[in-house]
Scaffold this motif. Structure first.
Motif, PDB file in Angstrom:
ATOM      1  N   SER A  24      28.651  36.555  65.705  1.00 60.06           N
ATOM      2  CA  SER A  24      27.255  37.219  65.285  1.00 60.06           C
ATOM      3  C   SER A  24      26.343  36.359  64.614  1.00 60.06           C
ATOM      4  O   SER A  24      25.293  36.028  64.995  1.00 60.06           O
ATOM      5  CB  SER A  24      27.433  38.244  64.576  1.00 60.06           C
ATOM      6  OG  SER A  24      28.394  39.302  65.476  1.00 60.06           O
ATOM      7  N   GLU A  25      26.978  35.468  63.400  1.00 56.76           N
ATOM      8  CA  GLU A  25      26.320  34.475  62.861  1.00 56.76           C
ATOM      9  C   GLU A  25      25.713  33.327  63.272  1.00 56.76           C
ATOM     10  O   GLU A  25      24.490  33.048  63.338  1.00 56.76           O
ATOM     11  CB  GLU A  25      26.834  34.243  61.443  1.00 56.76           C
ATOM     12  CG  GLU A  25      27.272  35.275  60.556  1.00 56.76           C
ATOM     13  CD  GLU A  25      25.917  35.721  59.698  1.00 56.76           C
ATOM     14  OE1 GLU A  25      24.574  34.982  59.863  1.00 56.76           O
ATOM     15  OE2 GLU A  25      26.083  36.540  58.824  1.00 56.76           O
ATOM     16  N   ASN A  73      22.847  34.351  66.080  1.00 55.52           N
ATOM     17  CA  ASN A  73      21.516  34.309  65.230  1.00 55.52           C
ATOM     18  C   ASN A  73      21.226  33.159  64.655  1.00 55.52           C
ATOM     19  O   ASN A  73      20.174  32.908  64.033  1.00 55.52           O
ATOM     20  CB  ASN A  73      21.810  35.615  64.097  1.00 55.52           C
ATOM     21  CG  ASN A  73      21.847  37.007  64.691  1.00 55.52           C
ATOM     22  OD1 ASN A  73      21.458  37.065  65.795  1.00 55.52           O
ATOM     23  ND2 ASN A  73      22.289  37.859  63.928  1.00 55.52           N
ATOM     24  N   ASN A  74      22.112  32.096  64.430  1.00 56.15           N
ATOM     25  CA  ASN A  74      21.740  30.937  63.915  1.00 56.15           C
ATOM     26  C   ASN A  74      22.080  29.842  65.154  1.00 56.15           C
ATOM     27  O   ASN A  74      22.984  29.064  64.855  1.00 56.15           O
ATOM     28  CB  ASN A  74      22.475  30.375  62.750  1.00 56.15           C
ATOM     29  CG  ASN A  74      22.124  31.552  61.637  1.00 56.15           C
ATOM     30  OD1 ASN A  74      21.198  31.301  60.985  1.00 56.15           O
ATOM     31  ND2 ASN A  74      22.606  32.600  61.663  1.00 56.15           N
ATOM     32  N   ARG A  83      18.691  38.656  69.630  1.00 57.91           N
ATOM     33  CA  ARG A  83      19.415  38.492  68.293  1.00 57.91           C
ATOM     34  C   ARG A  83      20.351  39.729  68.111  1.00 57.91           C
ATOM     35  O   ARG A  83      20.296  40.855  68.593  1.00 57.91           O
ATOM     36  CB  ARG A  83      18.137  38.662  67.234  1.00 57.91           C
ATOM     37  CG  ARG A  83      18.727  38.538  65.764  1.00 57.91           C
ATOM     38  CD  ARG A  83      17.493  38.351  64.970  1.00 57.91           C
ATOM     39  NE  ARG A  83      18.022  38.086  63.416  1.00 57.91           N
ATOM     40  CZ  ARG A  83      18.195  36.958  62.884  1.00 57.91           C
ATOM     41  NH1 ARG A  83      18.342  35.987  63.799  1.00 57.91           N
ATOM     42  NH2 ARG A  83      18.856  36.900  61.740  1.00 57.91           N
ATOM     43  N   VAL A  84      21.529  39.427  67.443  1.00 60.61           N
ATOM     44  CA  VAL A  84      22.564  40.389  67.023  1.00 60.61           C
ATOM     45  C   VAL A  84      21.942  41.224  65.775  1.00 60.61           C
ATOM     46  O   VAL A  84      21.762  40.693  64.808  1.00 60.61           O
ATOM     47  CB  VAL A  84      23.934  39.641  67.072  1.00 60.61           C
ATOM     48  CG1 VAL A  84      25.137  40.607  66.529  1.00 60.61           C
ATOM     49  CG2 VAL A  84      24.204  38.901  68.082  1.00 60.61           C
ATOM     50  N   ASP A  85      22.289  42.543  65.945  1.00 62.31           N
ATOM     51  CA  ASP A  85      21.975  43.300  64.694  1.00 62.31           C
ATOM     52  C   ASP A  85      23.434  43.023  63.797  1.00 62.31           C
ATOM     53  O   ASP A  85      24.401  42.829  64.226  1.00 62.31           O
ATOM     54  CB  ASP A  85      21.842  44.613  64.897  1.00 62.31           C
ATOM     55  CG  ASP A  85      23.122  45.530  65.364  1.00 62.31           C
ATOM     56  OD1 ASP A  85      23.901  45.889  64.342  1.00 62.31           O
ATOM     57  OD2 ASP A  85      23.608  45.399  66.426  1.00 62.31           O
TER      58      ASP A  85
END
Length: 378
Positions: A190-191, A194-195, A344-346
């Motif tokens: 997930s991180e 988002n990055n 984007r992942v919540d």
């Protein structure tokens, strides 16, 4: 049991012998994601990570093949996790003591009964193999249950293992070693989604060290420092065991509090990891902080970074957990690009013992490197 874990059950020799199982489950995961990418379909990555993690632990402990038996045990492991994490009013409201308000005790008893039946069946099969002179496990390799039974039968052993000891240990390994690893992998991926800059840097490292014509292997990990930093940063921000508790063995002062002997002390590992006095921008996902030698010294000498605990009560399965984390994450990053609805992942956190995501990680994988044909059973 701790000594047995460190020296035999979860020592480097045993983990090396069980490496083929970890590799098979990793290849199976990549193959499943590869098929979804080929169809262009969105897949519940969370579910696949939990399945792969559970399968690997169950097979390393019992030596089971990847057939229906593993599926049955996986369902029971899920049942144990659910009952452990359920709020029971009878534990907190005195007048309800002894009243099974929500049927939780009945569910616990049922899960216990079914798990005991399955473990008896597995142990019975192992004992029959031993009577016939078979070693079990993978070829010459012994699984963890083989080792436990050997210790139980050894008249010269330092301590006597009972059948209940063995079943309790197996249950601990099943429940502690599955969901924790899968949860960390969910947060790590997930991180990275988002990055994208961090994800791209990790892919460049993999391309440089491993190349683009083979799948990453465990022997590559020492040469992948940035990947290791990503795993460390994920464990810092999303510790799989956010609450640790200890019993004070003597009167002690902690910060401004006088703590009498025999008092249970709860430590919020999450806050400990985010201590702003010791980490720059503590809420930011920044693997580079672990490339800093000062940060490394803090990690070694202080408990500001302690995802596996510390001291005598530190997690004996840390090496196994890190092996699975490094290899699975490396494969996901090396083989796929990831798309999510909305781009984007919540990052909403759920409620549970292992700091889960509130919502499953659902993605569309795009093939970046196709490692197949590969012999999954090789």
């Amino acid at each position: 049991m701790k000594k047995l874990c460190v020296s035999e059950l979860l020592g480097s020799r045993t983990l090396d012998a069980l490496r083929p199982i970890r590799r098979q489950e990793r290849l199976r995961l990549v193959a499943t994601l590869n098929e979804a990418a080929a169809r262009g379909t969105i897949i519940d990555v969370s579910e696949e990570l939990h399945k792969a993690s559970n399968n690997g632990i169950i097979r390393m402990v019992t030596g089971m093949s990847d057939g229906g038996g593993v599926h049955e045990v996986r369902g029971l492991v899920k049942g144990v996790a659910e009952t452990i994490g359920t709020l029971n009013l009878s534990d907190f409201v005195w007048v309800l003591r002894g009243v099974d308000v929500r049927g939780i005790k009945r569910r616990i008893d049922e899960v216990h009964r079914r798990f005991d039946e399955v473990l008896e069946r597995i142990i019975g099969r192992k004992e029959e193999e031993r009577r016939r002179g078979g070693g079990g496990g993978l070829g010459r390799a012994k699984d963890l249950l083989d080792i436990l039974l050997e210790v139980a039968e050894d008249e010269k052993a330092e301590f006597k293992l009972t059948r209940e000891n063995i079943k309790g240990f197996v249950l601990d390994i099943f429940t502690a070693g599955s969901d924790t690893t899968a949860a960390v992998l969910e947060w790590a991926l997930s991180e990275l989604i988002n990055n994208p800059t961090i994800q791209h840097k990790a892919q460049q490292e993999l391309d440089s060290v491993v190349g683009k014509h083979r799948l990453v292997e465990e022997s590559d990990v020492p040469n992948l420092p940035y990947l290791q930093s990503i795993v460390k940063e994920t464990l810092r921000l999303h510790p799989p065991a956010p609450i640790s508790h200890r019993i004070a063995t003597r009167d002690v002062k902690i910060l401004d509090y006088d703590v009498p002997a025999d008092t249970i002390v709860f430590v919020n590992m999450w806050s400990l990891h985010r201590d702003p006095d010791h980490w720059v921008n503590p809420l930011e996902f920044r693997p580079e902080r672990f490339e800093d030698r000062v940060a490394e010294e803090k990690q070694k000498n202080l408990l500001h970074y302690a995802p596996f605990g510390g001291g005598r009560r530190g997690c004996p399965g840390a090496s196994l957990g890190l092996d699975v984390l490094h290899m699975t994450l490396a494969s996901l990053v090396q083989c796929f690009e990831w798309e999510v609805v909305g781009g984007r992942v919540d990052m909403e956190e759920g409620v549970g013992l292992t700091l889960p995501r509130e919502n499953p990680l659902v993605c569309l994988p795009r093939v970046r490197l196709n490692p197949f044909p590969y012999n999954i059973h090789g």
